[in-house]
Design a protein around this motif. Structure first.
Motif, PDB file in Angstrom:
ATOM      1  N   GLN A  54      41.855  38.284  44.208  1.00  0.00           N
ATOM      2  CA  GLN A  54      42.041  38.118  42.770  1.00  0.00           C
ATOM      3  C   GLN A  54      42.698  39.334  42.133  1.00  0.00           C
ATOM      4  O   GLN A  54      43.523  39.194  41.234  1.00  0.00           O
ATOM      5  CB  GLN A  54      40.686  37.852  42.107  1.00  0.00           C
ATOM      6  CG  GLN A  54      40.793  37.402  40.703  1.00  0.00           C
ATOM      7  CD  GLN A  54      41.643  36.159  40.596  1.00  0.00           C
ATOM      8  OE1 GLN A  54      41.571  35.273  41.424  1.00  0.00           O
ATOM      9  NE2 GLN A  54      42.451  36.086  39.573  1.00  0.00           N
ATOM     10  N   PHE A  58      46.223  39.286  39.972  1.00  0.00           N
ATOM     11  CA  PHE A  58      46.077  39.543  38.540  1.00  0.00           C
ATOM     12  C   PHE A  58      47.406  39.849  37.856  1.00  0.00           C
ATOM     13  O   PHE A  58      47.694  39.303  36.791  1.00  0.00           O
ATOM     14  CB  PHE A  58      45.093  40.692  38.297  1.00  0.00           C
ATOM     15  CG  PHE A  58      44.963  41.031  36.847  1.00  0.00           C
ATOM     16  CD1 PHE A  58      44.264  40.195  35.994  1.00  0.00           C
ATOM     17  CD2 PHE A  58      45.556  42.171  36.328  1.00  0.00           C
ATOM     18  CE1 PHE A  58      44.154  40.495  34.650  1.00  0.00           C
ATOM     19  CE2 PHE A  58      45.452  42.469  34.987  1.00  0.00           C
ATOM     20  CZ  PHE A  58      44.737  41.636  34.144  1.00  0.00           C
ATOM     21  N   SER A 133      40.935  33.831  35.312  1.00  0.00           N
ATOM     22  CA  SER A 133      41.824  34.937  34.941  1.00  0.00           C
ATOM     23  C   SER A 133      42.989  34.458  34.102  1.00  0.00           C
ATOM     24  O   SER A 133      43.380  35.125  33.136  1.00  0.00           O
ATOM     25  CB  SER A 133      42.355  35.640  36.190  1.00  0.00           C
ATOM     26  OG  SER A 133      41.329  36.268  36.884  1.00  0.00           O
ATOM     27  N   CYS A 137      43.509  35.848  30.370  1.00  0.00           N
ATOM     28  CA  CYS A 137      44.755  36.539  30.019  1.00  0.00           C
ATOM     29  C   CYS A 137      45.483  35.813  28.897  1.00  0.00           C
ATOM     30  O   CYS A 137      45.973  36.450  27.956  1.00  0.00           O
ATOM     31  CB  CYS A 137      45.670  36.660  31.233  1.00  0.00           C
ATOM     32  SG  CYS A 137      45.142  37.856  32.444  1.00  0.00           S
TER      33      CYS A 137
END
Length: 152
Positions: A54, A58, A133, A137
């Motif tokens: 991860q 990212f 994520s 984000c």
């Protein structure tokens, strides 16, 4: 003179993202509990590997969501021409195809995975964490850009 924006649609999208994130967190906790019962001795190693994957994912996710937020902010501008709307629609379709491809990759990979529970745990956690994520984000960048453009 700065452009005027209508962030009503974007605010609704952020609310939907929040609901999806809550559901994904509950799914992650439930599946973690199930997998932890099966792989008690190797479970923590699977979680660590999924977190390392991860971390690698990212920055591409961050750049993807920044572009998508800029596109959504641009489509929230008031007084766009039909040519501008068509260009934004084309960009949205391309982004949706990319997201669908990633989703289908994980779905098919997890479904077709042989009976290796360790790899299944890593793939499943990576999938859920990637989705979380992305939503985190997107929400962060969208709220930041909305505040910068005066749409508290």
């Amino acid at each position: 003179m700065s452009a005027a924006y209508d962030f009503t649609k974007l605010r609704k999208l952020l609310t939907i993202h929040l609901v999806v994130q809550v559901c994904l967190v509950f799914l992650l906790v439930w599946v973690s509990w199930l997998f932890q019962q099966q792989l008690a001795d190797r479970f923590l190693n699977c979680v660590i590997v999924a977190l390392l994957i991860q971390v690698g994912l990212f920055f591409p996710l961050k750049s993807l969501t920044a572009r998508e937020v800029n596109r959504e902010i641009g489509s929230s501008a008031i007084g766009l021409t039909p040519a501008d709307l068509q260009l934004l629609r084309r960009k949205r379709v391309i982004a949706d195809i990319i997201k669908s491809s990633v989703f289908l990759f994980f779905l098919i990979f997890i479904y077709r995975l042989p009976g290796k529970p360790v790899i299944l745990v890593i793939a499943f956690f990576t999938f859920i964490l990637t989705c979380l994520s992305y939503f985190q984000c997107f929400n962060f960048w969208a709220r930041r850009e909305m505040e910068a453009r005066g749409g508290k």
